[in-house]
Design a protein around this motif. Structure first.
Motif, PDB file in Angstrom:
ATOM      1  N   SER A   6       7.587   1.364   2.226  1.00  9.95           N
ATOM      2  CA  SER A   6       6.357   0.632   2.542  1.00  9.95           C
ATOM      3  C   SER A   6       5.715   1.174   3.822  1.00  9.95           C
ATOM      4  CB  SER A   6       6.673  -0.849   2.694  1.00  9.95           C
ATOM      5  OG  SER A   6       5.523  -1.567   3.037  1.00  9.95           O
ATOM      6  N   TRP A   9       3.575   4.150   2.950  1.00 14.95           N
ATOM      7  CA  TRP A   9       2.285   3.785   2.374  1.00 14.95           C
ATOM      8  C   TRP A   9       1.356   3.192   3.429  1.00 14.95           C
ATOM      9  CZ3 TRP A   9       1.112   6.221  -1.692  1.00 14.95           C
ATOM     10  CH2 TRP A   9       2.067   6.545  -2.644  1.00 14.95           C
ATOM     11  N   CYS A  13      -2.194   4.792   4.444  1.00 19.12           N
ATOM     12  CA  CYS A  13      -3.444   4.022   4.440  1.00 19.12           C
ATOM     13  C   CYS A  13      -4.178   4.142   5.764  1.00 19.12           C
ATOM     14  CB  CYS A  13      -3.153   2.553   4.124  1.00 19.12           C
ATOM     15  SG  CYS A  13      -2.718   2.252   2.411  1.00 19.12           S
ATOM     16  N   ARG A 150      -4.684  -2.228   4.622  1.00 17.33           N
ATOM     17  CA  ARG A 150      -4.501  -1.964   3.189  1.00 17.33           C
ATOM     18  C   ARG A 150      -5.558  -2.692   2.370  1.00 17.33           C
ATOM     19  NH1 ARG A 150       1.878  -1.439   1.857  1.00 17.33           N
ATOM     20  NH2 ARG A 150       2.496  -0.461   3.803  1.00 17.33           N
TER      21      ARG A 150
END
Length: 192
Positions: A6, A9, A13, A150
């Motif tokens: 996570s 990601w 982002c 995000r």
């Protein structure tokens, strides 16, 4: 092979949001007045310049070794004086970017209040409120900042997809041949 975490990601982002915000929106917008081909040439030159500097930075990072960052690279390759100068220039860059984002956001927010709510609010007050809102957001911690980033990146991708479907009927191909090389000078500060 393991799946990305996570954190991966979230970092991706942040990078995408930064690149899209500054690069994909500001650069074509400021160069649009010069015409398609002039703007394309400037964007291509800018990309080649960034590619060359990325290659140089990669070489310098590999030369310095583990735990290399901008300041350690500068100190190792150029000395302590260059590190001090580089640090000051870097801080000035961060200050100018922060000022530009706050000023731009204040202008946009003021325009929204003026157009949709018929309220005229001083941009200085908007800038102060915007800065306070960002500081309060940061005080919630990086986890919250990551989630909001995000969400905003998702909205950005959705709006971009909608733009791709809504824009083609409005394209006028004869305008692609327009060029005004003198207008390129307006876009050069944004490019570099």
């Amino acid at each position: 092979m393991t799946l990305p975490t996570s954190r991966f990601w979230g970092a991706l982002c942040f990078v995408i949001g930064t690149a899209v915000g500054a690069g994909m929106l500001a650069m074509p917008t400021t160069n649009a007045f010069s015409g398609f081909f002039c703007a394309f040439c400037l964007l291509l030159f800018s990309w080649l310049f960034m590619l060359a500097t990325a290659r140089l930075l990669t070489d310098a990072t590999l030369h310095v070794g583990e735990k290399a960052h901008l300041f350690s690279i500068t100190e190792t390759l150029l000395g302590k004086t260059a590190k001090s100068i580089g640090s000051c220039v870097y801080l000035l860059l961060l200050y100018s970017l922060t000022s530009a984002y706050i000023s731009g956001a204040s202008s946009v927010i003021g325009g929204v209040f003026s157009h949709y709510f018929s309220l005229q609010i001083d941009e200085t007050r908007i800038a102060i409120l915007f800065s306070m809102a960002l500081l309060s957001l940061l005080s919630w911690g990086m986890e919250m900042v990551d989630q909001i980033n995000r969400f905003l990146l998702g909205l950005l991708l959705i709006s971009y997809a909608l733009l791709l479907f809504a824009l083609p009927p409005h394209i006028e191909p004869h305008l692609l041949w327009h060029y005004e090389p003198r207008a390129l000078f307006q876009g050069v500060p944004v490019m570099f």
